[in-house]
Write a protein that holds these residues in place. Structure first.
Motif, PDB file in Angstrom:
ATOM      1  N   LEU A   1      34.390   1.701 -26.887  1.00 16.30           N
ATOM      2  CA  LEU A   1      33.260   1.191 -26.114  1.00 16.30           C
ATOM      3  C   LEU A   1      32.055   2.107 -26.292  1.00 16.30           C
ATOM      4  O   LEU A   1      32.197   3.265 -26.709  1.00 16.30           O
ATOM      5  CB  LEU A   1      33.648   1.077 -24.636  1.00 16.30           C
ATOM      6  N   ASN A   2      30.883   1.576 -25.972  1.00 16.57           N
ATOM      7  CA  ASN A   2      29.632   2.282 -26.232  1.00 16.57           C
ATOM      8  C   ASN A   2      29.162   3.063 -25.006  1.00 16.57           C
ATOM      9  O   ASN A   2      28.759   2.473 -24.004  1.00 16.57           O
ATOM     10  CB  ASN A   2      28.578   1.262 -26.678  1.00 16.57           C
ATOM     11  N   GLY A   3      29.214   4.388 -25.099  1.00 15.72           N
ATOM     12  CA  GLY A   3      28.802   5.267 -24.004  1.00 15.72           C
ATOM     13  C   GLY A   3      27.309   5.521 -23.958  1.00 15.72           C
ATOM     14  O   GLY A   3      26.833   6.264 -23.108  1.00 15.72           O
ATOM     15  N   SER A   4      26.558   4.912 -24.877  1.00 17.45           N
ATOM     16  CA  SER A   4      25.101   5.095 -24.883  1.00 17.45           C
ATOM     17  C   SER A   4      24.379   3.964 -24.184  1.00 17.45           C
ATOM     18  O   SER A   4      23.158   3.930 -24.160  1.00 17.45           O
ATOM     19  CB  SER A   4      24.583   5.177 -26.319  1.00 17.45           C
TER      20      SER A   4
ATOM     21  N   VAL B   1      38.220   4.634 -25.933  1.00 15.29           N
ATOM     22  CA  VAL B   1      37.475   5.698 -26.598  1.00 15.29           C
ATOM     23  C   VAL B   1      36.008   5.385 -26.319  1.00 15.29           C
ATOM     24  O   VAL B   1      35.469   4.385 -26.790  1.00 15.29           O
ATOM     25  CB  VAL B   1      37.757   5.722 -28.118  1.00 15.29           C
ATOM     26  N   LEU B   2      35.398   6.211 -25.481  1.00 13.86           N
ATOM     27  CA  LEU B   2      34.010   5.993 -25.099  1.00 13.86           C
ATOM     28  C   LEU B   2      33.131   6.821 -26.033  1.00 13.86           C
ATOM     29  O   LEU B   2      33.117   8.050 -25.961  1.00 13.86           O
ATOM     30  CB  LEU B   2      33.809   6.411 -23.639  1.00 13.86           C
TER      31      LEU B   2
ATOM     32  N   THR C   1      30.082   8.572 -27.302  1.00 18.10           N
ATOM     33  CA  THR C   1      28.873   9.090 -26.662  1.00 18.10           C
ATOM     34  C   THR C   1      27.993   9.815 -27.674  1.00 18.10           C
ATOM     35  O   THR C   1      28.467  10.249 -28.727  1.00 18.10           O
ATOM     36  CB  THR C   1      29.219  10.082 -25.537  1.00 18.10           C
ATOM     37  N   LYS C   2      26.721   9.928 -27.320  1.00 18.38           N
ATOM     38  CA  LYS C   2      25.797  10.715 -28.129  1.00 18.38           C
ATOM     39  C   LYS C   2      25.805  12.140 -27.580  1.00 18.38           C
ATOM     40  O   LYS C   2      25.212  12.397 -26.537  1.00 18.38           O
ATOM     41  CB  LYS C   2      24.380  10.126 -28.053  1.00 18.38           C
ATOM     42  N   GLU C   3      26.533  13.030 -28.212  1.00 14.39           N
ATOM     43  CA  GLU C   3      26.584  14.453 -27.838  1.00 14.39           C
ATOM     44  C   GLU C   3      26.734  14.704 -26.335  1.00 14.39           C
ATOM     45  O   GLU C   3      25.883  15.333 -25.706  1.00 14.39           O
ATOM     46  CB  GLU C   3      25.356  15.213 -28.365  1.00 14.39           C
ATOM     47  N   ASN C   4      27.815  14.194 -25.781  1.00 13.98           N
ATOM     48  CA  ASN C   4      28.137  14.415 -24.371  1.00 13.98           C
ATOM     49  C   ASN C   4      27.037  13.965 -23.401  1.00 13.98           C
ATOM     50  O   ASN C   4      26.984  14.401 -22.266  1.00 13.98           O
ATOM     51  CB  ASN C   4      28.501  15.884 -24.126  1.00 13.98           C
ATOM     52  N   LYS C   5      26.159  13.099 -23.883  1.00 13.23           N
ATOM     53  CA  LYS C   5      25.161  12.509 -22.996  1.00 13.23           C
ATOM     54  C   LYS C   5      25.620  11.099 -22.633  1.00 13.23           C
ATOM     55  O   LYS C   5      26.598  10.602 -23.165  1.00 13.23           O
ATOM     56  CB  LYS C   5      23.797  12.412 -23.721  1.00 13.23           C
ATOM     57  N   GLY C   6      24.852  10.464 -21.764  1.00  9.76           N
ATOM     58  CA  GLY C   6      25.106   9.063 -21.452  1.00  9.76           C
ATOM     59  C   GLY C   6      26.244   8.869 -20.481  1.00  9.76           C
ATOM     60  O   GLY C   6      26.496   9.716 -19.629  1.00  9.76           O
ATOM     61  N   THR C   7      26.943   7.746 -20.635  1.00 10.23           N
ATOM     62  CA  THR C   7      27.978   7.359 -19.686  1.00 10.23           C
ATOM     63  C   THR C   7      29.229   8.224 -19.846  1.00 10.23           C
ATOM     64  O   THR C   7      29.533   8.692 -20.931  1.00 10.23           O
ATOM     65  CB  THR C   7      28.349   5.889 -19.951  1.00 10.23           C
ATOM     66  N   THR C   8      29.947   8.411 -18.747  1.00 12.42           N
ATOM     67  CA  THR C   8      31.226   9.127 -18.810  1.00 12.42           C
ATOM     68  C   THR C   8      32.352   8.155 -18.443  1.00 12.42           C
ATOM     69  O   THR C   8      32.096   7.012 -18.055  1.00 12.42           O
ATOM     70  CB  THR C   8      31.269  10.310 -17.816  1.00 12.42           C
ATOM     71  N   CYS C   9      33.575   8.653 -18.526  1.00 11.86           N
ATOM     72  CA  CYS C   9      34.730   7.815 -18.171  1.00 11.86           C
ATOM     73  C   CYS C   9      34.744   7.457 -16.684  1.00 11.86           C
ATOM     74  O   CYS C   9      35.485   6.577 -16.264  1.00 11.86           O
ATOM     75  CB  CYS C   9      36.022   8.504 -18.589  1.00 11.86           C
ATOM     76  N   ASP C  10      33.921   8.144 -15.878  1.00 14.98           N
ATOM     77  CA  ASP C  10      33.819   7.821 -14.445  1.00 14.98           C
ATOM     78  C   ASP C  10      32.882   6.637 -14.178  1.00 14.98           C
ATOM     79  O   ASP C  10      32.725   6.222 -13.036  1.00 14.98           O
ATOM     80  CB  ASP C  10      33.262   9.026 -13.654  1.00 14.98           C
ATOM     81  N   ASP C  11      32.269   6.134 -15.209  1.00 17.42           N
ATOM     82  CA  ASP C  11      31.309   5.045 -15.042  1.00 17.42           C
ATOM     83  C   ASP C  11      31.907   3.882 -14.237  1.00 17.42           C
ATOM     84  O   ASP C  11      33.060   3.499 -14.449  1.00 17.42           O
ATOM     85  CB  ASP C  11      30.877   4.541 -16.424  1.00 17.42           C
TER      86      ASP C  11
ATOM     87  N   ASN D   1      44.008   4.969 -20.017  1.00 14.92           N
ATOM     88  CA  ASN D   1      43.346   6.265 -20.141  1.00 14.92           C
ATOM     89  C   ASN D   1      42.032   6.095 -20.880  1.00 14.92           C
ATOM     90  O   ASN D   1      41.810   5.106 -21.579  1.00 14.92           O
ATOM     91  CB  ASN D   1      44.261   7.331 -20.756  1.00 14.92           C
ATOM     92  N   CYS D   2      41.157   7.061 -20.672  1.00 13.38           N
ATOM     93  CA  CYS D   2      39.816   6.989 -21.242  1.00 13.38           C
ATOM     94  C   CYS D   2      39.439   8.378 -21.710  1.00 13.38           C
ATOM     95  O   CYS D   2      39.749   9.374 -21.055  1.00 13.38           O
ATOM     96  CB  CYS D   2      38.832   6.516 -20.163  1.00 13.38           C
ATOM     97  N   LYS D   3      38.782   8.426 -22.867  1.00 13.97           N
ATOM     98  CA  LYS D   3      38.328   9.706 -23.380  1.00 13.97           C
ATOM     99  C   LYS D   3      36.923   9.541 -23.948  1.00 13.97           C
ATOM    100  O   LYS D   3      36.692   8.656 -24.776  1.00 13.97           O
ATOM    101  CB  LYS D   3      39.286  10.187 -24.465  1.00 13.97           C
ATOM    102  N   ALA D   4      35.996  10.379 -23.505  1.00 14.38           N
ATOM    103  CA  ALA D   4      34.653  10.365 -24.068  1.00 14.38           C
ATOM    104  C   ALA D   4      34.689  11.174 -25.365  1.00 14.38           C
ATOM    105  O   ALA D   4      35.170  12.308 -25.378  1.00 14.38           O
ATOM    106  CB  ALA D   4      33.658  10.957 -23.082  1.00 14.38           C
TER     107      ALA D   4
END
Ligand code: N1C
Length: 256
Positions: A169-172, A202-203, A205-215, A232-235
């Motif tokens: 999924l897209n974390g950005s 698998v979320l 992300t752009k360098e630990n920015k944006g959405t987290t697994c807590d979204d 389970n979810c991993k950024a």
């Protein structure tokens, strides 16, 4: 070990609109079967017949997903447990990744997904023709020819899911688990705990920015799946996946 499916992204996927859809369809179908011996029981002419009856002669905004049932039932496809990769709003990186390695399979690595990926098609009322231009767009009407195909093919792909399934999924973006996506409206609803052991998100992300697994949208996802199904979810930073794409020898398990 034989996966039963070989990635065929390298094969031509051009869609010349002047050329007939039938030729493109049959050529891609035959190319796929050449490269995936496990699908050799399929007959491309028969698959084309089942496909075209879904939309030829119909209003291109009035093709329900069920119109593709005969197509889905005509195709012979082995399920591949533990390696199925679902995605939403991450099409490019997912396919850059699966193109390089055989550990995961997306719908585009199956016969119908491979054939239709990148194509546009529709029919017209009171006409026997197939068109590749002037067809309604993805959001122009709900039951459009192309969208209903992806809905039906995605439903079949999710019905076949077994073991541990992965979703990229897209974390950005604001809502990585988008409630209007095919992943949310069709696929997740079809994961059955009797067959599917776990869902790993698998979320990207752009360098630990944006959405987290807590979204909140991911909380919704977790609530939606059957309680017996592990979640389970991993950024994972996009750069880490890019590294894996540039170094195809890295073990798949080390990519996230
Ligand atoms: O609506 P989405 O994503 O959540 O759909 C993605 C989801 C995947 O897990 C696939 O199994 O649904 C399946 N799928 C495809 O395989 C596919 N290939 C190409 C859905 N859509 C697919 N397309 C095109 O991507 C489709 O024509 C449409 O334009 C997008 C939908 O992708 P999305 O919104 O990112």
């Amino acid at each position: 070990i034989s996966l039963g499916v070989v990635h065929s992204h390298a094969l031509s996927s051009s869609s010349p609109s002047s050329e007939s859809l039938k030729k493109t369809f049959i050529d891609k179908c035959e190319a796929f079967i050449q490269n995936n011996k496990s699908s050799s029981a399929n007959n491309c002419q028969k698959i084309w017949s089942a496909f075209q009856q879904a939309f030829v002669g119909r209003d291109p905004c009035n093709v329900p997903m069920e119109a593709y049932d005969p197509l889905i039932h005509t195709v012979i496809q082995d399920p591949v447990c533990n390696r199925m990769l679902f995605w939403s709003k991450t099409k490019k990186i997912v396919h850059d990744f699966t193109e390089k390695r055989d550990c995961f399979l997306t719908l585009e690595d199956t016969l119908v997904g491979f054939i239709m990926n990148g194509l546009t098609w529709c029919g017209k009322e009171e006409s026997n023709e197939t068109f590749t231009t002037g067809c309604p767009g993805w959001t122009d009407c709900v039951n459009n020819t192309v969208r209903s195909f992806w809905n039906r093919a995605s439903a079949a792909f999710a019905d076949a899911a077994c073991g541990d399934v992965t979703a990229m999924l897209n974390g950005s973006i604001a809502t990585p688990f988008s409630p209007t996506s095919i992943f949310a409206t069709i696929e997740v609803k079809r994961f059955k705990a009797a067959k599917v052991k776990s869902l790993s998100v698998v979320l990207v992300t752009k360098e630990n920015k944006g959405t987290t697994c807590d979204d909140p949208s991911l909380q919704d996802l977790q609530k939606e799946i059957e309680p017996k199904l592990k979640y389970n979810c991993k950024a994972v930073p996009e750069s880490k996946i890019q590294d894996c794409i540039s170094h195809p020898d890295t073990a798949c398990g080390a990519c996230w």
